[in-house]
Design a protein around this motif. Structure first.
Motif: not given
Length: 328
Positions: A113-125
């Motif tokens: 979480l950053t002020p202008g960017l949200i990144v969610s990530a995973r290796h498997h669904p």
């Protein structure tokens, strides 16, 4: 719905499963991870099994060292890091397959979480990504990192609540079967339910620890702190629901064990009484079965006499046991 081992089409950026830019009252699909998003909060959901994703994480200037460390680490334990205005954490959820909504396998969801960017990530669904994507498509507008964190954790808790509700229904059905004297689930199935509930409890306990550490972190941005406190309470409440189902399951298993012990004791009691009644008879038949001289009742009516002696011995034993209170 995200697909296992999905790769993004050309032009969508490295390992991009989906991406959305948000502004007040507006949302638009992201076609390229590196496109500008001035004035928008961007949410990217990435596939870490894609080599292009790893290259993008290492080289993009929008991610801090703490964010890169969380995204690229092989450590799957639930944890959190705070660096300046960046909050990064690893949370657990259940993986899913093409045709299986809940595999029972624990997967790691990495969130930055950053002020202008949200990144969610995973290796498997994982299940929560589907829930979050549906909410974002239907009505949700994410205009701050705090709102993004609230949405993704809420999706995880919704996924957990669905599983807990299903397990609770099975426990209640077993309890009803006990009351109505119907066939109850096998002991193996009840053990599977207990193991699954214990698994959920451990996952939520780890999530609680993450939020407690974030609450105590002096570097945590002030606008995220109220959301972290609220989520900590929600996780605690979800864990309380699981503990309640575990207590109910424990009561059901105790009742099943008590009934099983009662039936076993009754069977042993019947066998003990039958053994006691037949013991004198066995003694009589043993005596008359000896090939020795001088046996009584060896005449014409000897068989009838021996039978009456054996029956009398059994009757005498029965009357003795009855006076001693062995029959109830």
């Amino acid at each position: 719905m995200e697909q296992p081992h999905e790769r993004a089409p050309m032009g969508q950026g490295p390992g991009l499963i989906w991406g959305i830019d948000f502004a007040p009252g507006e949302r638009r699909e992201v076609e390229n991870c590196n496109s500008p998003h001035d004035g928008f909060v961007r949410w990217l959901h990435l596939n870490l099994a894609d080599h292009g994703t790893l290259l993008w994480v290492r080289t993009t200037p929008e991610l801090s060292p703490a964010a890169r460390e969380i995204l690229l680490s092989q450590d799957k334990h639930q944890r959190a890091l705070v660096e300046a205005e960046t909050v990064a954490c690893v949370l657990h959820d259940f993986e899913r397959d093409f045709d299986v909504r809940d595999t029972g396998r624990i997967g790691a969801l990495r969130v930055v979480l950053t002020p202008g960017l949200i990144v969610s990530a995973r290796h498997h669904p994982i299940g929560s990504a589907d829930i979050a994507r549906k909410r974002l498509r239907d009505s949700e507008i994410v205009t701050s990192p705090a709102r993004g964190l609230d949405l993704i954790v809420g999706a995880i808790l919704e996924n957990f609540a669905r599983i807990t509700g299903s397990l609770s229904s099975e426990v209640q059905a077993a309890e009803d079967a006990l009351v109505e004297e119907r066939q109850v689930p096998s002991g193996h199935r009840l053990m599977d339910i207990r193991r699954r509930l214990a698994q959920l409890h451990r996952m939520l306990e780890g999530m609680q620890s993450v939020f407690r550490r974030l609450e105590l972190d002096e570097d945590l941005p002030e606008d995220i702190l109220p959301t972290v406190e609220k989520l900590s309470q929600r996780v605690q409440g979800a864990d309380g629901d699981i503990q309640s189902v575990l207590s109910q399951l424990r009561a059901v298993r105790d009742e099943i064990n008590d009934q099983s012990n009662l039936r076993m004791n009754q069977n042993l009691y019947i066998l003990s009484v039958m053994t006691a009644l037949l013991l004198p008879t066995t003694l009589v038949t043993g005596i008359f079965g000896m090939n020795t001289g001088g046996l009584p009742l060896t005449g014409r009516d000897g068989t009838l006499g021996a039978t009456l002696v054996a029956a009398g011995a059994a009757l005498a034993t029965y009357l003795f046991l009855r006076t001693r209170g062995f029959f109830r």
